[in-house]
Design a protein around this motif. Structure first.
Motif, PDB file in Angstrom:
ATOM      1  N   SER A 126       0.944  -1.170  -0.082  1.00  0.00           N
ATOM      2  CA  SER A 126       0.150   0.218   0.166  1.00  0.00           C
ATOM      3  C   SER A 126       0.875   1.408   0.113  1.00  0.00           C
ATOM      4  CB  SER A 126      -1.056  -0.070   1.461  1.00  0.00           C
ATOM      5  OG  SER A 126      -0.174   0.239   2.720  1.00  0.00           O
ATOM      6  N   ARG A 179       1.427   1.827  -3.615  1.00  0.00           N
ATOM      7  CA  ARG A 179       0.218   2.282  -3.946  1.00  0.00           C
ATOM      8  C   ARG A 179      -0.690   4.043  -3.658  1.00  0.00           C
ATOM      9  NH1 ARG A 179      -3.991  -1.244  -1.417  1.00  0.00           N
ATOM     10  NH2 ARG A 179      -4.065   1.207  -0.095  1.00  0.00           N
ATOM     11  N   ASP A 180      -0.246   3.972  -2.875  1.00  0.00           N
ATOM     12  CA  ASP A 180      -0.761   5.371  -2.339  1.00  0.00           C
ATOM     13  C   ASP A 180       0.203   5.999  -2.379  1.00  0.00           C
ATOM     14  OD1 ASP A 180      -3.323   3.776  -1.158  1.00  0.00           O
ATOM     15  OD2 ASP A 180      -2.153   3.552   0.541  1.00  0.00           O
ATOM     16  N   ARG A 181       2.044   5.958  -3.152  1.00  0.00           N
ATOM     17  CA  ARG A 181       2.904   6.656  -3.508  1.00  0.00           C
ATOM     18  C   ARG A 181       3.118   7.773  -1.792  1.00  0.00           C
ATOM     19  NH1 ARG A 181      -0.552   9.774  -8.212  1.00  0.00           N
ATOM     20  NH2 ARG A 181      -0.940   8.073  -9.168  1.00  0.00           N
ATOM     21  N   LEU A 182       3.713   6.245  -1.227  1.00  0.00           N
ATOM     22  CA  LEU A 182       4.113   7.233   0.350  1.00  0.00           C
ATOM     23  C   LEU A 182       5.487   6.708   0.190  1.00  0.00           C
ATOM     24  CD1 LEU A 182       1.513   5.892   2.545  1.00  0.00           C
ATOM     25  CD2 LEU A 182       1.619   8.118   1.812  1.00  0.00           C
TER      26      LEU A 182
END
Length: 318
Positions: free
Chosen positions: A166, A169-172
């Motif tokens: 994630s 996916r969440d560009r963290l």
């Protein structure tokens, strides 16, 4: 509300660090036996299916061999090991940058795929690390292209894999790449490239198409000499081949790229010369499980910058 059927654990062990194939029979269909379904799904490999059934190499959830006349049962799971292809060993080590009870960060060399796919199965970073580290549950949180070198994150515990996936996916995750490409004095840098990239299944190269941008990359010049330059690439999105497409669109295609701007012929197996000069240099994120801040840096060098004559010569890639 109907509950989803729980996926049972595999009754077969890994082989050479590769998981067995799991197949779930569809809930509806006109097949009378498991053999009929597998032969149709995997056609034209019906003869191979028959051989595997006769040898007891296809099993059910209890590890019992499936027979040719085993009745079709909707929702049933079966497992088998795929035939491992003959693969040319990539003669470069996978370096471990970090390892703890939750994650493994590897520094991948050029030419080796991250995870099993197509003709690259045992010669992948995931299969190698499972064998070398003795961690059969190891999983990849993301992937790098086979031709790109640099940092890749793997998870140790399957139940934690989703949390790390994630992040991407969440560009963290902060990612920095380096590339060696021609120097273009007229190119005004830094620049942020925005475009829409389409990658069609079965087509080797992605392409830029009209429409809302789905790919964003910041390109910075680090240094230049002798007509070549070292660039820092900061992707804000993660489209397939994004960095390679954007560098080519700027008129400075990455050295060693067999797809952009022109698709060249396939490289013979075992030819490790002139690797793509693209490196995933930096990986930074806050650990979603422990809360620790991680900052990892690849120790690899791009040969076309450090020793261009060696990279362009006839010797093997390093």
């Amino acid at each position: 509300m109907r509950r989803k059927n729980r996926i049972p654990p595999s009754p077969l062990p890994q082989r050479e660090g590769v998981d067995p194939v799991r197949v779930r029979l569809p809930a509806d269909g006109a097949w009378s036996t498991v053999r009929e379904y597998l032969a149709e799904r995997l056609a034209p490999r019906a003869a191979v299916i028959d051989e595997m059934l006769a040898a007891g190499r296809i099993v059910d959830a209890d590890g019992r061999p499936v027979r040719a006349d085993t009745a079709y049962l909707p929702g049933m799971f079966v497992w088998f090991h795929r035939e491992l292809p003959d693969e040319e060993r990539v003669p470069f080590p996978v370096e471990i940058v970090h390892r703890d009870e939750h994650i493994v960060v590897a520094d991948k060399p050029h030419f080796i795929a991250t995870t099993p796919r197509g003709s690259h199965v045992t010669e992948t970073v995931l299969a190698r690390l499972r064998r070398e580290l003795g961690v059969p549950a190891l999983g990849a949180a993301h992937r790098l292209d086979r031709l790109t070198a640099g940092l890749v994150l793997f998870t140790v515990r399957p139940e934690e894999r989703g949390a790390y996936q994630s992040l991407f996916r969440d560009r963290l995750v902060h990612k920095e790449y380096e590339a060696v490409a021609p120097y273009a004095p007229a190119l005004d840098l830094p620049v942020t490239v925005r475009s829409r990239i389409l990658k069609e299944r079965g087509v080797l190269a992605a392409q830029e198409v009209p429409g809302e941008p789905n790919a964003v990359t910041r390109v910075e010049l680090m240094e230049h000499r002798a007509g070549r330059a070292r660039y820092r690439l900061l992707p804000h999105t993660g489209q397939t081949h994004q960095l390679r497409v954007h560098m080519s669109a700027l008129g400075v295609p990455i050295l060693g790229d067999p797809l952009y701007p022109v698709v060249t012929g396939p490289v013979p197996a075992g030819d490790f010369r002139r690797p793509l000069q693209l490196l995933a240099r930096v990986l930074e994120f806050t650990d979603p499980v422990t809360g620790h801040s991680h900052a990892f840096r690849s120790g690899r060098t791009l040969l076309a910058w450090s020793a261009h004559d060696d990279w362009a010569g006839e010797g093997p890639a390093r």
